[in-house]
Enzyme design. Structure first.
Site, PDB file in Angstrom:
ATOM      1  N   ALA A  71       0.840  -1.199   0.000  1.00  0.00           N
ATOM      2  CA  ALA A  71       0.000   0.000   0.000  1.00  0.00           C
ATOM      3  C   ALA A  71       0.872   1.245   0.000  1.00  0.00           C
ATOM      4  O   ALA A  71       2.033   1.216   0.413  1.00  0.00           O
ATOM      5  CB  ALA A  71      -0.916   0.001   1.221  1.00  0.00           C
ATOM      6  N   ASP A  72       0.286   2.342  -0.460  1.00  0.00           N
ATOM      7  CA  ASP A  72       0.936   3.640  -0.388  1.00  0.00           C
ATOM      8  C   ASP A  72      -0.133   4.694  -0.174  1.00  0.00           C
ATOM      9  O   ASP A  72      -1.167   4.670  -0.848  1.00  0.00           O
ATOM     10  CB  ASP A  72       1.725   3.949  -1.664  1.00  0.00           C
ATOM     11  CG  ASP A  72       2.607   5.160  -1.470  1.00  0.00           C
ATOM     12  OD1 ASP A  72       3.602   5.046  -0.726  1.00  0.00           O
ATOM     13  OD2 ASP A  72       2.284   6.219  -2.025  1.00  0.00           O
ATOM     14  N   THR A  73       0.117   5.593   0.767  1.00  0.00           N
ATOM     15  CA  THR A  73      -0.851   6.634   1.098  1.00  0.00           C
ATOM     16  C   THR A  73      -0.304   7.999   0.714  1.00  0.00           C
ATOM     17  O   THR A  73       0.861   8.310   0.982  1.00  0.00           O
ATOM     18  CB  THR A  73      -1.193   6.593   2.603  1.00  0.00           C
ATOM     19  OG1 THR A  73      -1.739   5.305   2.910  1.00  0.00           O
ATOM     20  CG2 THR A  73      -2.203   7.666   2.978  1.00  0.00           C
ATOM     21  N   THR A 107      -5.221   6.163  -0.750  1.00  0.00           N
ATOM     22  CA  THR A 107      -4.372   5.005  -0.488  1.00  0.00           C
ATOM     23  C   THR A 107      -4.525   4.042  -1.654  1.00  0.00           C
ATOM     24  O   THR A 107      -5.641   3.635  -1.989  1.00  0.00           O
ATOM     25  CB  THR A 107      -4.730   4.304   0.835  1.00  0.00           C
ATOM     26  OG1 THR A 107      -4.537   5.227   1.910  1.00  0.00           O
ATOM     27  CG2 THR A 107      -3.834   3.090   1.065  1.00  0.00           C
ATOM     28  N   GLY A 108      -3.395   3.733  -2.285  1.00  0.00           N
ATOM     29  CA  GLY A 108      -3.352   2.706  -3.313  1.00  0.00           C
ATOM     30  C   GLY A 108      -2.985   1.394  -2.658  1.00  0.00           C
ATOM     31  O   GLY A 108      -2.103   1.348  -1.797  1.00  0.00           O
TER      32      GLY A 108
END
Length: 189
Positions: A71-73, A107-108
């Protein structure tokens, strides 16, 4: 209901993501790979979050019998990306910008499983009340938000004292939109 049949790797050192995944009742291990988190110019915030999440997942290669979750935010204020602050001065500047603002948190999330990669993003709009300089100093000194996009955590003092309203997922602002992730895991089971 999602029944865990495969080992899960969470590719994140974020204690908040770990806490959220535990809250879903999942067993997992933590495994990290070094990944370049730069992204091509011209991407919108949602695409940036998904792009970086994808890069993290691809670092694990083709995963067959293990589910890898990355994840990345991203915090975006008027299309300006507010990443993790490099130091106290940058944290102060970010918190000043967020003071009294409405901003978006993206978020991805990517799930790498069975030689396929599945990605999605979630969006939450966050409304903040005004922070004065004393509150900014207090927050940075006591909560040290240097590992958080936008220099704040919704689950700590900032969220309790300065977030007026959320439109969307609370867990998304924490760094992992659990409801959407759980739906995807159910489809993969």
């Amino acid at each position: 209901m999602f029944i865990q049949k495969y080992p899960i790797i969470l590719a994140s050192k974020s204690p908040r993501r770990q806490e959220l995944l535990k809250g879903l009742g999942l067993d997992f291990t933590i495994e990290l790979k070094e990944v370049d988190e730069s992204y091509p110019e011209g991407l919108n915030p949602a695409d940036i979050a998904v792009y970086i999440s994808n890069q993290k997942a691809l670092a694990f290669g083709a995963s067959k019998d293990t589910i890898v979750i990355t994840a990345d935010t991203i915090v975006a204020l008027h299309n300006e990306i507010l990443g993790k602050p490099k130091d106290k001065d940058e944290a102060v500047q970010m918190l000043r910008k967020l003071s009294g603002s409405t901003h978006q948190v993206y978020t991805g999330v990517t799930v790498n499983f069975n030689r396929s990669v599945y990605s999605f993003y979630d969006l939450t709009t966050v409304h903040c009340s005004t922070l004065n300089e004393e509150e900014i100093d207090f927050y940075i000194e006591n909560y040290k938000p240097f590992d958080k996009a936008g220099s704040y955590g919704v689950q700590d003092w900032f969220g309790l004292a300065k977030v007026e309203k959320l439109e969307g997922s609370y867990t998304n602002v924490m760094g992992l939109p659990t409801e959407k992730l759980y739906q995807l895991l159910q489809k993969l089971a």
